[in-house]
Design an enzyme around this catalytic site. Structure first.
Site, PDB file in Angstrom:
ATOM      1  N   GLU A   1     -23.366  24.870  18.217  1.00  0.00           N
ATOM      2  CA  GLU A   1     -23.394  24.119  19.088  1.00  0.00           C
ATOM      3  C   GLU A   1     -22.431  24.846  19.971  1.00  0.00           C
ATOM      4  OE1 GLU A   1     -21.831  20.115  16.473  1.00  0.00           O
ATOM      5  OE2 GLU A   1     -20.424  21.643  16.769  1.00  0.00           O
TER       6      GLU A   1
ATOM      7  N   GLU B   1     -27.952  18.572  12.704  1.00  0.00           N
ATOM      8  CA  GLU B   1     -26.695  17.392  12.390  1.00  0.00           C
ATOM      9  C   GLU B   1     -26.355  15.695  12.127  1.00  0.00           C
ATOM     10  OE1 GLU B   1     -22.917  19.851  12.979  1.00  0.00           O
ATOM     11  OE2 GLU B   1     -23.639  21.681  12.570  1.00  0.00           O
TER      12      GLU B   1
END
Length: 476
Positions: A257, A364
């Site tokens: 991320e 995710e």
């Protein structure tokens, strides 16, 4: 996924043709578990014990007047020589550990920005799960079943059709964290059930996400050039560790991320400005170069959050192109309660795949199967859940927070990815489907399990209807 230390991730995706077929094992230890899973100091992983304590040593490297690799700032013509130096004890290798790897030609380490769309590596279809905390859950006494069968979680998922296991690695975690040794153990277990492995490198001692990209303690104080060398060597050796034990990776994710950069403050960026992109992308290129040294054909993922936000993702990957970051797959976190509707995801994935000519993977994702309250499976205790209100779910009218609604969410997600032209929406990775049980501490600071209602197993470890999400696509 964000962690509570930075707002515990308030906004958090058929077997692979490359997977190595492995037969059923009979050499079991206590409780019917294979003895090699129970071992903590086997020959291969012994070489990586204490990895967190290792520091990298800077030594001079050879250069010449040839074209330079922007990933490392060194001469591309001398890259092959440099790899040999590293493997024989040269620059930026761990003090104790030297992997036996083939020397890679200089062309692998040279800049690969040109013709990048045509040269992107394809990952293939993915139906995966992040199982990084499996050992921790098992040590807390959690067991899993599907129907009448009790088995390790990866076996149950593979039986349902899962083909990939994602594993994260932190550089120098505290006890119980996601270290390299744990990932190697879980990679062997994944291979034993026919699943490929995606490695997620956080380049931190703990969670890395949009709010937390803390530089590892052992790397603190390094300038950009030294840090880029450290990232390259560390990545090379991590990727090589999986190959050395006979479980080569299917893909590697460089950073986690990294929408706002990585390895703060050196690699920090600010969305909407030009500030910081140069140092950040140099670190990314260094990680990619390290992965290519260990496995030249390994697909590389670059991972951002905001899976439902086309503007943020387009801006990010435009900067990747601008700075010649040779990624293969755009990886997204998509949690509807943080990132918006499935229609927003559809628009984003379609835009990214078309604009950048790349595959897109939801790396995710999760969805609740209940919300806390009088009807929850367990109401005692003071666990602070991350998802508590129907208003957090943009598609709640058709996808309620129920076991059936959770299963419908994954069906709808598959429909969205299937709609992307040219088969570029390649699949999803469910976030820790085995994180069941409210009162199992899943975070270093304790506090129970705020994600228990996002699992794909109920409070007793029994499989929920959403396990059908791993079924293979029909071919007729």
């Amino acid at each position: 996924m964000r962690t509570r230390t930075g707002n515990l991730q308030r906004g958090r995706t058929g077997r692979s043709a490359g997977a190595r077929p492995i037969g059923r094992r009979t050499d079991t230890g206590r409780g019917g578990w294979p003895r090699r899973w129970l071992a903590t100091r086997e020959v291969v992983t012994e070489r990586y014990a204490g990895w967190a304590a290792e520091r990298y040593i800077t030594m001079p490297t050879r250069t010449c007047s040839g074209p330079c690799s922007e990933a490392t700032g060194e001469c591309a013509n001398a890259a092959g020589t440099r790899v040999a130096q590293q493997l024989a004890g040269g620059s930026m290798i761990p003090r104790r550990t030297v992997l036996t790897l083939p020397i890679v030609g200089a062309a692998v380490l040279a800049c690969t920005g040109s013709n990048r769309t045509a040269s992107r590596r394809r990952l293939g279809g993915v139906r995966g799960a992040d199982l990084s905390f499996t050992l921790r859950m098992e040590s807390a006494g959690v067991s899993y079943s599907d129907g009448r069968r009790t088995a390790p979680v990866e076996q149950l998922l593979a039986d349902r059709g899962a083909d990939l296991v994602r594993l994260r690695v932190w550089v120098g975690p505290d006890a119980g964290g996601s270290d390299l040794h744990t990932a190697l153990v879980l990679a062997r277990r994944a291979a034993d059930v026919g699943c490929a492995v995606l490695l997620s490198l956080h380049y931190s001692d703990t969670w890395a996400d949009p709010d937390n990209q803390t530089i590892p303690r052992s790397w603190a104080g390094q300038d950009l050039a030294t840090l880029a060398n450290t990232v390259q060597a560390y990545t090379r050796d991590c990727v090589g560790a999986f190959a050395a034990q006979g479980t080569p990776l299917r893909a590697v994710q460089i950073g986690n991320e990294v929408t706002r950069g990585m390895l703060w403050p050196v690699g920090a960026v600010r969305h909407g400005s030009a500030e910081g992109w140069g140092p950040f992308t140099r670190l990314l290129r260094a990680g990619i170069a390290g992965a290519r040294e260990a496995a030249p054909d390994l697909p590389v993922l670059i991972h951002v959050d905001q899976g439902g936000n086309t503007d943020v993702c387009r801006h990010f990957f435009d900067r990747m192109e601008e700075h010649d970051v040779a990624f293969d797959v755009a990886a997204l976190s998509y949690y509807p309660f943080w990132h918006g509707s499935l229609e927003g995801l559809r628009h984003n994935v379609t835009e990214l795949s078309s604009r950048f000519g790349c595959d897109v993977l939801v790396v995710e994702t999760a969805y609740p199967w209940y919300l806390p309250g009088p009807a929850a499976p367990t109401t005692a205790g003071t666990v602070e859940f991350m998802v508590t209100d129907p208003d957090q779910l943009p598609d709640v009218a058709r996808l309620p927070a129920t076991p059936a609604g959770q299963a419908d969410y994954f069906d709808a997600l598959r429909d969205v990815l299937r709609s992307v032209p040219d088969d570029r929406g390649i699949g999803f990775v469910a976030w820790e489907p085995g994180w069941t049980g409210q009162f199992v501490d899943v975070l270093p600071e304790g506090g129970g399990n705020p994600y228990a209602n996002l699992s794909m197993f109920d409070e007793s470890g029994r499989g929920l209807p959403a396990l059908s999400a791993f079924r293979p696509e029909r071919t007729n």
